[in-house]
Design a protein around this motif. Structure first.
Motif, PDB file in Angstrom:
ATOM      1  N   PHE A 252     -74.126 -37.186 -11.090  1.00  0.00           N
ATOM      2  CA  PHE A 252     -73.494 -37.660 -12.322  1.00  0.00           C
ATOM      3  C   PHE A 252     -72.099 -38.225 -12.076  1.00  0.00           C
ATOM      4  O   PHE A 252     -71.539 -38.871 -12.964  1.00  0.00           O
ATOM      5  CB  PHE A 252     -73.433 -36.529 -13.347  1.00  0.00           C
ATOM      6  N   VAL A 253     -71.541 -37.982 -10.887  1.00  0.00           N
ATOM      7  CA  VAL A 253     -70.259 -38.610 -10.556  1.00  0.00           C
ATOM      8  C   VAL A 253     -70.408 -40.126 -10.543  1.00  0.00           C
ATOM      9  O   VAL A 253     -69.486 -40.865 -10.931  1.00  0.00           O
ATOM     10  CB  VAL A 253     -69.750 -38.088  -9.195  1.00  0.00           C
ATOM     11  N   THR A 254     -71.585 -40.609 -10.133  1.00  0.00           N
ATOM     12  CA  THR A 254     -71.830 -42.054 -10.116  1.00  0.00           C
ATOM     13  C   THR A 254     -71.900 -42.638 -11.516  1.00  0.00           C
ATOM     14  O   THR A 254     -71.884 -43.855 -11.679  1.00  0.00           O
ATOM     15  CB  THR A 254     -73.147 -42.357  -9.367  1.00  0.00           C
ATOM     16  N   VAL A 255     -72.007 -41.767 -12.538  1.00  0.00           N
ATOM     17  CA  VAL A 255     -71.989 -42.218 -13.931  1.00  0.00           C
ATOM     18  C   VAL A 255     -70.589 -42.102 -14.509  1.00  0.00           C
ATOM     19  O   VAL A 255     -70.112 -43.007 -15.211  1.00  0.00           O
ATOM     20  CB  VAL A 255     -72.976 -41.400 -14.788  1.00  0.00           C
TER      21      VAL A 255
ATOM     22  N   GLU B  35     -73.198 -46.902 -23.422  1.00  0.00           N
ATOM     23  CA  GLU B  35     -72.702 -47.341 -22.124  1.00  0.00           C
ATOM     24  C   GLU B  35     -73.165 -46.395 -21.020  1.00  0.00           C
ATOM     25  O   GLU B  35     -73.545 -46.839 -19.926  1.00  0.00           O
ATOM     26  CB  GLU B  35     -71.171 -47.407 -22.154  1.00  0.00           C
ATOM     27  N   SER B  36     -73.154 -45.088 -21.299  1.00  0.00           N
ATOM     28  CA  SER B  36     -73.629 -44.113 -20.312  1.00  0.00           C
ATOM     29  C   SER B  36     -75.092 -44.341 -19.984  1.00  0.00           C
ATOM     30  O   SER B  36     -75.505 -44.258 -18.817  1.00  0.00           O
ATOM     31  CB  SER B  36     -73.440 -42.686 -20.855  1.00  0.00           C
ATOM     32  N   ASP B  37     -75.870 -44.610 -21.013  1.00  0.00           N
ATOM     33  CA  ASP B  37     -77.299 -44.855 -20.806  1.00  0.00           C
ATOM     34  C   ASP B  37     -77.519 -46.094 -19.941  1.00  0.00           C
ATOM     35  O   ASP B  37     -78.367 -46.094 -19.030  1.00  0.00           O
ATOM     36  CB  ASP B  37     -77.981 -45.015 -22.158  1.00  0.00           C
ATOM     37  N   LYS B  38     -76.759 -47.157 -20.192  1.00  0.00           N
ATOM     38  CA  LYS B  38     -76.896 -48.378 -19.390  1.00  0.00           C
ATOM     39  C   LYS B  38     -76.508 -48.124 -17.937  1.00  0.00           C
ATOM     40  O   LYS B  38     -77.167 -48.617 -17.006  1.00  0.00           O
ATOM     41  CB  LYS B  38     -76.022 -49.487 -19.978  1.00  0.00           C
ATOM     42  N   ILE B  39     -75.431 -47.366 -17.716  1.00  0.00           N
ATOM     43  CA  ILE B  39     -74.986 -47.077 -16.352  1.00  0.00           C
ATOM     44  C   ILE B  39     -76.031 -46.247 -15.609  1.00  0.00           C
ATOM     45  O   ILE B  39     -76.339 -46.501 -14.437  1.00  0.00           O
ATOM     46  CB  ILE B  39     -73.626 -46.353 -16.373  1.00  0.00           C
ATOM     47  N   MET B  40     -76.605 -45.250 -16.284  1.00  0.00           N
ATOM     48  CA  MET B  40     -77.616 -44.424 -15.649  1.00  0.00           C
ATOM     49  C   MET B  40     -78.846 -45.233 -15.278  1.00  0.00           C
ATOM     50  O   MET B  40     -79.438 -45.054 -14.203  1.00  0.00           O
ATOM     51  CB  MET B  40     -77.997 -43.264 -16.575  1.00  0.00           C
ATOM     52  N   LYS B  41     -79.254 -46.146 -16.152  1.00  0.00           N
ATOM     53  CA  LYS B  41     -80.408 -46.993 -15.840  1.00  0.00           C
ATOM     54  C   LYS B  41     -80.098 -47.911 -14.652  1.00  0.00           C
ATOM     55  O   LYS B  41     -80.955 -48.127 -13.777  1.00  0.00           O
ATOM     56  CB  LYS B  41     -80.794 -47.819 -17.060  1.00  0.00           C
ATOM     57  N   ALA B  42     -78.881 -48.441 -14.626  1.00  0.00           N
ATOM     58  CA  ALA B  42     -78.498 -49.308 -13.517  1.00  0.00           C
ATOM     59  C   ALA B  42     -78.456 -48.537 -12.197  1.00  0.00           C
ATOM     60  O   ALA B  42     -78.932 -49.026 -11.160  1.00  0.00           O
ATOM     61  CB  ALA B  42     -77.135 -49.947 -13.801  1.00  0.00           C
ATOM     62  N   GLN B  43     -77.902 -47.320 -12.243  1.00  0.00           N
ATOM     63  CA  GLN B  43     -77.820 -46.515 -11.020  1.00  0.00           C
ATOM     64  C   GLN B  43     -79.204 -46.047 -10.580  1.00  0.00           C
ATOM     65  O   GLN B  43     -79.481 -45.947  -9.388  1.00  0.00           O
ATOM     66  CB  GLN B  43     -76.905 -45.301 -11.256  1.00  0.00           C
ATOM     67  N   THR B  44     -80.078 -45.763 -11.529  1.00  0.00           N
ATOM     68  CA  THR B  44     -81.445 -45.364 -11.185  1.00  0.00           C
ATOM     69  C   THR B  44     -82.184 -46.501 -10.493  1.00  0.00           C
ATOM     70  O   THR B  44     -82.953 -46.278  -9.547  1.00  0.00           O
ATOM     71  CB  THR B  44     -82.206 -44.929 -12.445  1.00  0.00           C
ATOM     72  N   SER B  45     -81.965 -47.726 -10.969  1.00  0.00           N
ATOM     73  CA  SER B  45     -82.604 -48.881 -10.327  1.00  0.00           C
ATOM     74  C   SER B  45     -82.107 -49.081  -8.900  1.00  0.00           C
ATOM     75  O   SER B  45     -82.776 -49.733  -8.093  1.00  0.00           O
ATOM     76  CB  SER B  45     -82.355 -50.141 -11.148  1.00  0.00           C
TER      77      SER B  45
ATOM     78  N   GLY C 268     -81.570 -46.476  -6.929  1.00  0.00           N
ATOM     79  CA  GLY C 268     -82.027 -45.337  -6.141  1.00  0.00           C
ATOM     80  C   GLY C 268     -81.398 -44.008  -6.496  1.00  0.00           C
ATOM     81  O   GLY C 268     -81.720 -42.997  -5.871  1.00  0.00           O
ATOM     82  N   ALA C 269     -80.513 -43.971  -7.487  1.00  0.00           N
ATOM     83  CA  ALA C 269     -79.905 -42.703  -7.887  1.00  0.00           C
ATOM     84  C   ALA C 269     -80.952 -41.818  -8.570  1.00  0.00           C
ATOM     85  O   ALA C 269     -81.857 -42.311  -9.243  1.00  0.00           O
ATOM     86  CB  ALA C 269     -78.731 -42.948  -8.822  1.00  0.00           C
ATOM     87  N   ASP C 270     -80.816 -40.498  -8.367  1.00  0.00           N
ATOM     88  CA  ASP C 270     -81.789 -39.542  -8.913  1.00  0.00           C
ATOM     89  C   ASP C 270     -81.023 -38.468  -9.683  1.00  0.00           C
ATOM     90  O   ASP C 270     -80.190 -37.769  -9.110  1.00  0.00           O
ATOM     91  CB  ASP C 270     -82.608 -38.914  -7.785  1.00  0.00           C
ATOM     92  N   TYR C 271     -81.324 -38.353 -10.990  1.00  0.00           N
ATOM     93  CA  TYR C 271     -80.636 -37.371 -11.833  1.00  0.00           C
ATOM     94  C   TYR C 271     -81.560 -36.253 -12.298  1.00  0.00           C
ATOM     95  O   TYR C 271     -81.111 -35.352 -13.013  1.00  0.00           O
ATOM     96  CB  TYR C 271     -80.046 -38.060 -13.070  1.00  0.00           C
ATOM     97  N   ASP C 272     -82.820 -36.285 -11.923  1.00  0.00           N
ATOM     98  CA  ASP C 272     -83.800 -35.348 -12.475  1.00  0.00           C
ATOM     99  C   ASP C 272     -84.350 -34.350 -11.468  1.00  0.00           C
ATOM    100  O   ASP C 272     -85.066 -33.428 -11.856  1.00  0.00           O
ATOM    101  CB  ASP C 272     -84.986 -36.127 -13.086  1.00  0.00           C
ATOM    102  N   THR C 273     -84.059 -34.521 -10.198  1.00  0.00           N
ATOM    103  CA  THR C 273     -84.591 -33.598  -9.184  1.00  0.00           C
ATOM    104  C   THR C 273     -83.445 -32.976  -8.406  1.00  0.00           C
ATOM    105  O   THR C 273     -82.306 -33.443  -8.457  1.00  0.00           O
ATOM    106  CB  THR C 273     -85.536 -34.333  -8.220  1.00  0.00           C
ATOM    107  N   GLY C 274     -83.786 -31.917  -7.658  1.00  0.00           N
ATOM    108  CA  GLY C 274     -82.784 -31.239  -6.856  1.00  0.00           C
ATOM    109  C   GLY C 274     -82.102 -30.115  -7.604  1.00  0.00           C
ATOM    110  O   GLY C 274     -82.360 -29.867  -8.784  1.00  0.00           O
ATOM    111  N   GLY C 275     -81.215 -29.407  -6.892  1.00  0.00           N
ATOM    112  CA  GLY C 275     -80.502 -28.287  -7.482  1.00  0.00           C
ATOM    113  C   GLY C 275     -79.381 -28.731  -8.400  1.00  0.00           C
ATOM    114  O   GLY C 275     -79.155 -29.929  -8.630  1.00  0.00           O
ATOM    115  N   LEU C 276     -78.677 -27.726  -8.941  1.00  0.00           N
ATOM    116  CA  LEU C 276     -77.618 -28.007  -9.904  1.00  0.00           C
ATOM    117  C   LEU C 276     -76.497 -28.823  -9.277  1.00  0.00           C
ATOM    118  O   LEU C 276     -76.006 -29.785  -9.865  1.00  0.00           O
ATOM    119  CB  LEU C 276     -77.070 -26.689 -10.469  1.00  0.00           C
ATOM    120  N   MET C 277     -76.070 -28.444  -8.052  1.00  0.00           N
ATOM    121  CA  MET C 277     -74.963 -29.141  -7.407  1.00  0.00           C
ATOM    122  C   MET C 277     -75.333 -30.599  -7.099  1.00  0.00           C
ATOM    123  O   MET C 277     -74.499 -31.493  -7.243  1.00  0.00           O
ATOM    124  CB  MET C 277     -74.562 -28.407  -6.122  1.00  0.00           C
TER     125      MET C 277
END
Length: 273
Positions: A203-206, A176-186, A188-197
């Motif tokens: 990840f709150v959007t997940v 389910e987490s994987d599906k949500i991340m793919k949906a949020q990425t589509s 425009g969400a970005d989980y791979d760039t930027g600083g730690l914060m």
């Protein structure tokens, strides 16, 4: 994205490992872990790994599927290796010394042992229980092993049911987490760039939809159990009662023989590493 591999997902097959009594699997897993913690020599640890690896063929599982069960814990393995590699003692033979970073031959050996033990522990646990044992079998086996505690009014059936439900829903929630991340990425969400914060905020959007989905699943499960007249503390019958067969005794005795032989070789025959 999460690469789930086969972590925690039951694979139906007709093999020796699948047909073993779940109580035997629990006991054999304890024997595996005990032996793994007792072995100290690299050759006996390697032999243990090969013996555990051979269970892939005994279980008739796809080679890649069984190995993918280690993929979710790769970050943990790398972290454990690095932490132990940086812990040195006075008198160690240093290989690297840059400021406060000290790596020695002995620390690398300890780190390798630690990472191997952790990987073998997860691999054999996943192989003996999650991949080859259904949730219902796990529940029945755990309840049977803990049944003597009922004399002290311990809710054995409820504990076993909670454990089996938790094991069953780990891969479901990861998927389910994987599906949500793919949906949020589509979107425009970005989980791979930027600083730690920034990544943590992303990840709150997940987490929010994941928690909502988990509560919905829990509510649906509770309704289904109530509709089937499930009540806590009531002793229920079983469609397939657990019975020990000849193969259970044969496998257990063979396992004990191999593990005892490895321990004897580790302690008396092989020189210290």
């Amino acid at each position: 994205m999460f690469d789930l591999g086969s972590f925690g997902q039951y694979i139906h097959e007709d093999s020796l490992i699948h047909r073993l009594d779940p109580r035997v699997k629990f006991i054999c897993l304890i024997l595996f872990i005990t032996c793994l913690l007792m072995l100290q020599h690299p050759l006996t640890l390697l032999s243990f790994g090969l013996f555990a690896f051979a269970h892939i063929f005994l279980a008739r599982l796809p080679f890649k599927t069984a190995l993918k069960s280690l993929k979710p814990i790769l970050p943990l393995l790398i972290f454990a290796f690095l932490i132990n590699a940086l812990v040195t003692s006075p008198g160690d033979q240093l290989l690297l010394h840059i400021g406060f970073i000290r790596v020695s031959v002995e620390s690398l050996s300890k780190a390798s042992f630690m990472a191997f033990r952790l990987a073998a522990l997860v691999f054999i646990s996943n192989l003996m229980l999650a991949l080859t044992t259904s949730a219902m079998q796990l529940c029945d086996g755990m309840a049977s092993l803990l049944s003597p505690l009922e004399r002290w009014h311990v809710p054995v059936q409820d504990i076993a049911m909670m454990m089996s439900i938790a094991l069953r829903f780990v891969p479901t929630l990861m998927e389910e987490s994987d599906k949500i991340m793919k949906a949020q990425t589509s979107r425009g969400a970005d989980y791979d760039t930027g600083g730690l914060m920034k990544r943590l905020k992303g990840f709150v959007t997940v987490l929010v939809p994941l928690f909502i989905s988990a509560f919905h699943r829990a509510e649906a499960l509770a309704s289904a159990m109530e509709a089937r007249a499930y009540r806590s503390g009531i002793k229920r019958g079983k469609l397939h009662p657990l019975r020990l067969e000849k193969r259970d005794f044969f496998y257990t005795l063979s396992l004990i023989l191999v593990l005892v032989l490895l321990i004897i070789l580790d302690r008396s025959v092989l020189p210290p590493a």
